[in-house]
Design an enzyme around this catalytic site. Structure first.
Site, PDB file in Angstrom:
ATOM      1  N   GLU A 102      37.675  37.028 -47.642  1.00  0.00           N
ATOM      2  CA  GLU A 102      36.366  37.667 -47.596  1.00  0.00           C
ATOM      3  C   GLU A 102      36.022  38.293 -48.942  1.00  0.00           C
ATOM      4  OE1 GLU A 102      36.473  40.639 -44.601  1.00  0.00           O
ATOM      5  OE2 GLU A 102      36.938  39.252 -42.974  1.00  0.00           O
ATOM      6  N   CYS A 115      32.834  43.332 -54.243  1.00  0.00           N
ATOM      7  CA  CYS A 115      34.131  43.755 -53.722  1.00  0.00           C
ATOM      8  C   CYS A 115      34.925  42.488 -53.406  1.00  0.00           C
ATOM      9  CB  CYS A 115      33.958  44.607 -52.474  1.00  0.00           C
ATOM     10  SG  CYS A 115      35.531  45.177 -51.772  1.00  0.00           S
ATOM     11  N   CYS A 122      47.395  40.643 -46.157  1.00  0.00           N
ATOM     12  CA  CYS A 122      47.960  41.757 -46.929  1.00  0.00           C
ATOM     13  C   CYS A 122      49.309  42.130 -46.334  1.00  0.00           C
ATOM     14  CB  CYS A 122      47.023  42.963 -46.899  1.00  0.00           C
ATOM     15  SG  CYS A 122      47.590  44.337 -47.931  1.00  0.00           S
ATOM     16  N   CYS A 126      48.973  48.797 -43.671  1.00  0.00           N
ATOM     17  CA  CYS A 126      48.208  49.998 -43.307  1.00  0.00           C
ATOM     18  C   CYS A 126      47.698  49.833 -41.870  1.00  0.00           C
ATOM     19  CB  CYS A 126      47.048  50.205 -44.264  1.00  0.00           C
ATOM     20  SG  CYS A 126      47.566  50.415 -45.983  1.00  0.00           S
ATOM     21  N   CYS A 129      43.928  48.830 -40.933  1.00  0.00           N
ATOM     22  CA  CYS A 129      43.251  47.803 -41.720  1.00  0.00           C
ATOM     23  C   CYS A 129      43.357  46.428 -41.076  1.00  0.00           C
ATOM     24  CB  CYS A 129      43.844  47.756 -43.132  1.00  0.00           C
ATOM     25  SG  CYS A 129      43.060  46.534 -44.196  1.00  0.00           S
ATOM     26  N   GLY A 177      44.218  42.224 -49.407  1.00  0.00           N
ATOM     27  CA  GLY A 177      45.399  42.152 -50.249  1.00  0.00           C
ATOM     28  C   GLY A 177      45.638  43.392 -51.089  1.00  0.00           C
ATOM     29  N   GLU A 178      46.828  43.491 -51.650  1.00  0.00           N
ATOM     30  CA  GLU A 178      47.214  44.544 -52.586  1.00  0.00           C
ATOM     31  C   GLU A 178      47.045  43.995 -54.005  1.00  0.00           C
ATOM     32  OE1 GLU A 178      48.236  47.156 -55.056  1.00  0.00           O
ATOM     33  OE2 GLU A 178      48.226  47.843 -52.964  1.00  0.00           O
ATOM     34  N   SER A 209      41.979  48.987 -56.904  1.00  0.00           N
ATOM     35  CA  SER A 209      42.531  49.839 -55.852  1.00  0.00           C
ATOM     36  C   SER A 209      43.957  49.426 -55.535  1.00  0.00           C
ATOM     37  CB  SER A 209      41.661  49.734 -54.598  1.00  0.00           C
ATOM     38  OG  SER A 209      42.212  50.474 -53.530  1.00  0.00           O
ATOM     39  N   SER A 232      45.001  54.498 -52.773  1.00  0.00           N
ATOM     40  CA  SER A 232      44.743  54.714 -51.345  1.00  0.00           C
ATOM     41  C   SER A 232      45.794  55.667 -50.806  1.00  0.00           C
ATOM     42  CB  SER A 232      44.783  53.375 -50.603  1.00  0.00           C
ATOM     43  OG  SER A 232      43.771  52.517 -51.073  1.00  0.00           O
ATOM     44  N   LEU A 233      45.401  56.929 -50.601  1.00  0.00           N
ATOM     45  CA  LEU A 233      46.358  57.974 -50.244  1.00  0.00           C
ATOM     46  C   LEU A 233      46.485  58.131 -48.719  1.00  0.00           C
ATOM     47  CD1 LEU A 233      48.029  59.689 -52.167  1.00  0.00           C
ATOM     48  CD2 LEU A 233      46.395  61.544 -51.856  1.00  0.00           C
ATOM     49  N   HIS A 234      45.397  58.520 -48.063  1.00  0.00           N
ATOM     50  CA  HIS A 234      45.268  58.570 -46.600  1.00  0.00           C
ATOM     51  C   HIS A 234      46.063  59.671 -45.910  1.00  0.00           C
ATOM     52  CE1 HIS A 234      43.286  54.908 -47.471  1.00  0.00           C
ATOM     53  NE2 HIS A 234      44.350  54.126 -47.449  1.00  0.00           N
ATOM     54  N   ASN A 308      35.832  52.753 -40.315  1.00  0.00           N
ATOM     55  CA  ASN A 308      34.975  51.765 -39.653  1.00  0.00           C
ATOM     56  C   ASN A 308      35.775  51.152 -38.513  1.00  0.00           C
ATOM     57  OD1 ASN A 308      32.459  51.759 -40.871  1.00  0.00           O
ATOM     58  ND2 ASN A 308      33.098  50.414 -42.524  1.00  0.00           N
ATOM     59  N   CYS A 351      36.938  45.547 -44.582  1.00  0.00           N
ATOM     60  CA  CYS A 351      37.762  44.428 -45.037  1.00  0.00           C
ATOM     61  C   CYS A 351      38.560  43.781 -43.920  1.00  0.00           C
ATOM     62  CB  CYS A 351      38.696  44.943 -46.127  1.00  0.00           C
ATOM     63  SG  CYS A 351      39.684  43.657 -46.837  1.00  0.00           S
TER      64      CYS A 351
END
Length: 360
Positions: A102, A115, A122, A126, A129, A177-178, A209, A232-234, A308, A351
């Site tokens: 995507e 983006c 990935c 996470c 995700c 992906g990372e 990112s 990306s902390l979260h 989301n 994503c």
């Protein structure tokens, strides 16, 4: 640009950006053509927005016909194209080997942000995700990364423009992906994208990112480029972060933050820490206070992202009250903070959602 090989597909014409320069030059020479057409062909796709060989009007009709017989303009195909009322576009692309990825175009006023993805799936895991459901299949090639940018750039602009094709203004590498797990291909693609003969997007308008791979963050810092880094902390502590981001366990926040500090010292570029707010899990005032203490003195910026919803996952968006309290707490602690606007929700712009629907 020497692209990586793709799996062989019977009766498939290779996309022009996939073909190594040396092979394309040899193909031209075999037909009595000038080898400098190689750069011209890439310029037509990257800089001039050609969407067919017939649009390459400085080439002879015979050469255009032979090109069309031997190559495809793009190696990927648009499987689905969705457009939201706010001008956000989402493309589901089918790659040469049948995998799906995507990419998204976000438009606001005269700003056009692409983006893009760097992997099929990935491997970071996470929990919130959609991209990571099913793990990672493979890295994308340089050509596959570039094709996302070109296809998004060629979409109609929200604000009418006399310039054709309408240019992209920013790139965020925040798709599937990372990115730092496919850093070599990404860097090569961004180098082409930044060229005046490519897409002409300067490094200061590109954000990469990462979930936090310390060695790769340091390598990125040492390149001497002015890319922007988003981590990306979260979560503000290892216990909660490992629940949300399983790859945190063998690494730990301390090493990630040390690498982010190194990036800031080396490049002078402020680091953004992304924080997806999951209702009832990491959106309490206590977490906000801990996050403020963690980042205080680091010159950092926090980008809060209300979750989301993803069908099949148990997480929910934070309430308006908890979001407001989280923001107020960070600001009171002297932390720069912004809430990301929700764009493209009606077209599964988060994503991995569209790909997941296509695979189920």
């Amino acid at each position: 640009m020497e692209p990586q090989p793709l799996p062989l597909i019977a009766d498939r014409k290779p996309g022009l950006l996939e073909v190594p320069t040396s092979k394309l030059r040899a193909w031209l020479l075999e037909r009595g053509q000038k080898p400098w057409h190689t750069q011209g062909l890439q310029r037509w796709i990257l800089a001039q927005g050609a969407e067919s060989f017939q649009q390459m009007t400085d080439l002879s009709k015979q050469l255009r016909a032979e090109l069309e017989e031997s190559f495809a303009l793009f190696g990927s195909k648009v499987e689905r194209h969705l457009e939201a009322d706010d001008g956000t576009h989402k493309l589901l692309l089918k790659l040469a080997d049948g995998h799906l990825i995507e990419c998204v175009l976000i438009q606001e006023d005269d700003r056009r942000t692409a983006c893009i993805s760097t992997q099929v799936g990935c491997g970071m895991g996470c929990v919130f995700c959609a991209s990571g459901i099913g793990g990672v299949e493979r890295n994308l090639t340089v050509a596959e990364i570039l094709e996302q940018l070109v296809r998004l750039r060629n979409l109609p602009p929200l604000v009418p423009s006399d310039v054709k094709p309408a240019r992209l203004t920013h790139i965020v590498v925040m798709g599937m992906g990372e990115p730092l797990a496919n850093l070599d291909a990404l860097l090569e693609a961004l180098e082409v994208a930044g060229s005046p003969l490519g897409l002409g997007i300067g490094a200061r308008h590109i954000t990469i990112s990462t979930v936090g791979l310390p060695a790769k963050i340091r390598r990125l810092a040492d390149l001497g480029k002015q890319y922007h880094l988003a981590v990306s902390l979260h979560a503000p502590d290892n216990s909660l972060r490992t629940k949300i981001v399983p790859t945190n366990e063998p690494i730990g926040l301390e090493k990630i933050l040390e690498a982010a500090d190194y990036f800031y010292r080396t490049t002078g570029r402020q680091v953004t820490f992304e924080y997806v707010l999951l209702g009832g899990l990491n959106d309490h005032v206590g977490e906000a206070k801990a996050l403020g203490r963690l980042l205080k003195g680091r010159g950092a910026h926090v980008n809060l992202i209300p979750f989301n919803e993803v069908e099949g996952l148990p997480y929910r968006r934070p309430t308006a009250e908890s979001l407001d309290a989280f923001v107020a707490t960070l600001k009171h602690g002297g932390i720069s903070v912004k809430v990301r606007k929700r764009k493209g929700s009606q077209i599964d712009a988060a994503c991995g959602q569209l790909r997941r629907r296509a695979l189920t």
